[in-house]
Design a protein around this motif. Structure first.
Motif, PDB file in Angstrom:
ATOM      1  N   GLY B 143     -17.575   4.995 -38.274  1.00  0.00           N
ATOM      2  CA  GLY B 143     -17.080   6.352 -38.153  1.00  0.00           C
ATOM      3  C   GLY B 143     -15.580   6.348 -38.008  1.00  0.00           C
ATOM      4  N   PHE B 144     -15.008   7.541 -38.046  1.00  0.00           N
ATOM      5  CA  PHE B 144     -13.581   7.664 -37.782  1.00  0.00           C
ATOM      6  C   PHE B 144     -13.343   7.483 -36.295  1.00  0.00           C
ATOM      7  CE2 PHE B 144     -13.883  10.102 -41.717  1.00  0.00           C
ATOM      8  CZ  PHE B 144     -12.807   9.571 -42.405  1.00  0.00           C
ATOM      9  N   GLN B 145     -12.184   6.985 -35.936  1.00  0.00           N
ATOM     10  CA  GLN B 145     -11.794   7.024 -34.541  1.00  0.00           C
ATOM     11  C   GLN B 145     -10.301   7.262 -34.441  1.00  0.00           C
ATOM     12  OE1 GLN B 145     -12.385   2.970 -32.817  1.00  0.00           O
ATOM     13  NE2 GLN B 145     -13.645   2.724 -34.643  1.00  0.00           N
ATOM     14  N   GLY B 146      -9.910   7.886 -33.328  1.00  0.00           N
ATOM     15  CA  GLY B 146      -8.510   8.208 -33.137  1.00  0.00           C
ATOM     16  C   GLY B 146      -8.117   9.425 -33.936  1.00  0.00           C
ATOM     17  N   ARG B 147      -6.834   9.694 -33.952  1.00  0.00           N
ATOM     18  CA  ARG B 147      -6.371  10.945 -34.536  1.00  0.00           C
ATOM     19  C   ARG B 147      -4.927  10.763 -34.988  1.00  0.00           C
ATOM     20  NH1 ARG B 147      -6.240  16.346 -30.898  1.00  0.00           N
ATOM     21  NH2 ARG B 147      -5.048  17.682 -32.284  1.00  0.00           N
ATOM     22  N   GLY B 148      -4.540  11.537 -35.992  1.00  0.00           N
ATOM     23  CA  GLY B 148      -3.170  11.462 -36.463  1.00  0.00           C
ATOM     24  C   GLY B 148      -2.873  10.102 -37.059  1.00  0.00           C
ATOM     25  N   GLU B 149      -1.695   9.562 -36.752  1.00  0.00           N
ATOM     26  CA  GLU B 149      -1.325   8.298 -37.386  1.00  0.00           C
ATOM     27  C   GLU B 149      -2.128   7.124 -36.836  1.00  0.00           C
ATOM     28  OE1 GLU B 149       2.747   7.447 -36.694  1.00  0.00           O
ATOM     29  OE2 GLU B 149       2.543   7.408 -34.521  1.00  0.00           O
ATOM     30  N   ARG B 150      -2.858   7.341 -35.745  1.00  0.00           N
ATOM     31  CA  ARG B 150      -3.658   6.253 -35.191  1.00  0.00           C
ATOM     32  C   ARG B 150      -5.114   6.302 -35.659  1.00  0.00           C
ATOM     33  NH1 ARG B 150      -0.148   7.091 -30.826  1.00  0.00           N
ATOM     34  NH2 ARG B 150      -1.457   8.764 -30.044  1.00  0.00           N
ATOM     35  N   GLY B 154     -13.971   2.480 -38.414  1.00  0.00           N
ATOM     36  CA  GLY B 154     -14.528   1.223 -37.940  1.00  0.00           C
ATOM     37  C   GLY B 154     -15.833   1.432 -37.226  1.00  0.00           C
ATOM     38  N   ASN B 158     -15.032  -1.223 -31.805  1.00  0.00           N
ATOM     39  CA  ASN B 158     -14.562  -2.379 -32.559  1.00  0.00           C
ATOM     40  C   ASN B 158     -15.406  -3.629 -32.343  1.00  0.00           C
ATOM     41  OD1 ASN B 158     -12.406  -0.909 -33.716  1.00  0.00           O
ATOM     42  ND2 ASN B 158     -11.281  -1.132 -31.791  1.00  0.00           N
TER      43      ASN B 158
END
Lengths: 157, 224
Positions: B143-150, B154, B158
């Motif tokens: 899935g997606f994790q984090g937001r914006g440039e981060r 994964g 992790n």
């Protein structure tokens, strides 16, 4: 896994679930319940929430990591979130973040040794017209200068 | 049936289709990257932008997510569309300059310069692998994790995911890293990531029942 919701939390989750069309839609409010229940959300809590909602851990992790308002265990009493996205950057949030880092003696993402403050640089806090924005726990402060930030920190109990 | 105008031509398409499906059905080419038949529309790569409406109300929309509406006026290759598309390709190229797919797109659309700093990312966050894993493989392991440039893609925390069956579907549909799958031709391998994937079917019972999208499949090549 030994982690489990208490009776009261379970009842609250059931009440929340009744208000949403799918179990997945209740992810954010249930994360809120978990945050109150466990004092913060770590990887194990995310797996528990995923099991509770019939989601995969990847989905809960995706939601949790998108938002900045859910606490991680180990954060300080006051969580200082400095918006670091475009509008705030244009209006000088870097200076504000640098000032707070110097004042607290920590870098963004760290917690002071006395567990009083955690400093975070976050994505947009949705008050672009009044940037730079500083959020202290659930309170939002706008047009924050380093001097104003000092005054805010000193006013905290 | 819904009637609309695409590039000045009055056409009729089935109700419920998107602008992209309508245009492709009628033979108007629209480049795509995050779109894939069999996966839900996502609108992430912005490559399929088209112009709808007329005069000052004309605007750009992603054709893969915009439903065909009665009386809609669509331009799939106006100057504004081509300019926007070139910009998208230039930005994609800056983040993943090593991707064959994106290089080919740049070449096909006459993007000959790069004004942005090259990032050498190995992901453009198009979400194809996430949708593949969820919608076709029924695993929801990544899935997606984090937001914006981060923001990254994964497995949660992790670590290897318990839901992952190592079907390789995510790598197979990836437009940025498809050369990972050429481990059996080591000269062409870019990152060798698949070399780290345990062979999915060599040691397991019931390999015939597994959903495997690896092509060519490393394990099957070895077995042969």
């Amino acid at each position: 896994m030994s982690l489990a919701f208490s009776e009261r939390a379970r009842a609250e989750i059931d009440r929340l679930l009744a208000r949403y069309p799918t179990r997945g839609a209740a992810t954010l409010p249930v994360l809120r319940v978990a945050e109150r229940e466990f004092g913060g959300i770590d990887d194990d809590v995310m797996v528990l929430v995923a099991d509770t909602l019939d989601l995969s851990p990847a989905q809960v992790r995706g939601v949790f990591s998108f938002y900045t308002h859910l606490r991680r265990p180990g954060w300080g009493k006051y969580v200082l979130q400095v918006c670091a996205t475009l509008s705030c950057a244009l209006r000088g949030c870097e200076g504000l973040a640098d000032h707070l880092e110097a004042r607290l003696g920590i870098r963004a993402g760290q917690t002071t040794p006395d567990r009083r403050f955690t400093l975070l640089k976050v994505e947009c806090l949705a008050r672009c017209g009044e940037s730079p924005v500083l959020q202290v726990n659930d309170d939002m402060y706008v047009n924050v200068t380093p001097a104003k930030a000092d005054a805010i920190l000193e006013s905290l109990p | 049936m819904i009637t609309l105008k695409i590039n000045g031509l009055p056409v009729a398409v089935e109700a419920g289709s998107t602008i992209l499906e309508a245009a492709q059905f009628l033979g108007f080419p629209i480049p795509t990257l995050c779109h894939m038949e069999g996966l839900s529309p996502y609108g992430a790569c912005r490559l399929c932008v088209v112009e709808i409406g007329e005069g000052p109300r004309a605007r750009l929309v992603t054709s893969c997510t915009y439903p065909a509406e009665e009386g809609l006026v669509v331009r799939t290759a106006s100057a504004r569309v081509v300019r926007a598309r070139r910009m998208v390709i230039e930005l994609l190229l800056a983040s993943c300059p090593q991707s064959r797919t994106i290089q080919d797109l740049a070449s096909a659309h006459g993007v000959h310069q790069q004004r942005f700093r090259q990032e050498h990312e190995d992901c453009i966050l198009c979400g194809r692998c996430v949708r593949m894993c969820e919608e076709q493989m029924m695993a929801k392991a990544i899935g997606f994790q984090g937001r914006g440039e981060r923001r990254t893609i994964g497995t949660p925390f992790n670590e290897p995911s318990a839901q992952c069956r190592q079907c390789g579907g995510c790598i197979y549909v990836c437009p940025a890293c498809q050369l990972r799958c050429t481990y059996n031709e080591p000269d062409k391998a870019i990152c060798g990531a698949c070399a780290n994937l345990p062979a999915p079917c060599l040691e397991k019972e019931g390999a015939a029942d597994m959903l495997c999208y690896m092509s060519p499949c490393v394990a099957c090549e070895i077995k042969r």
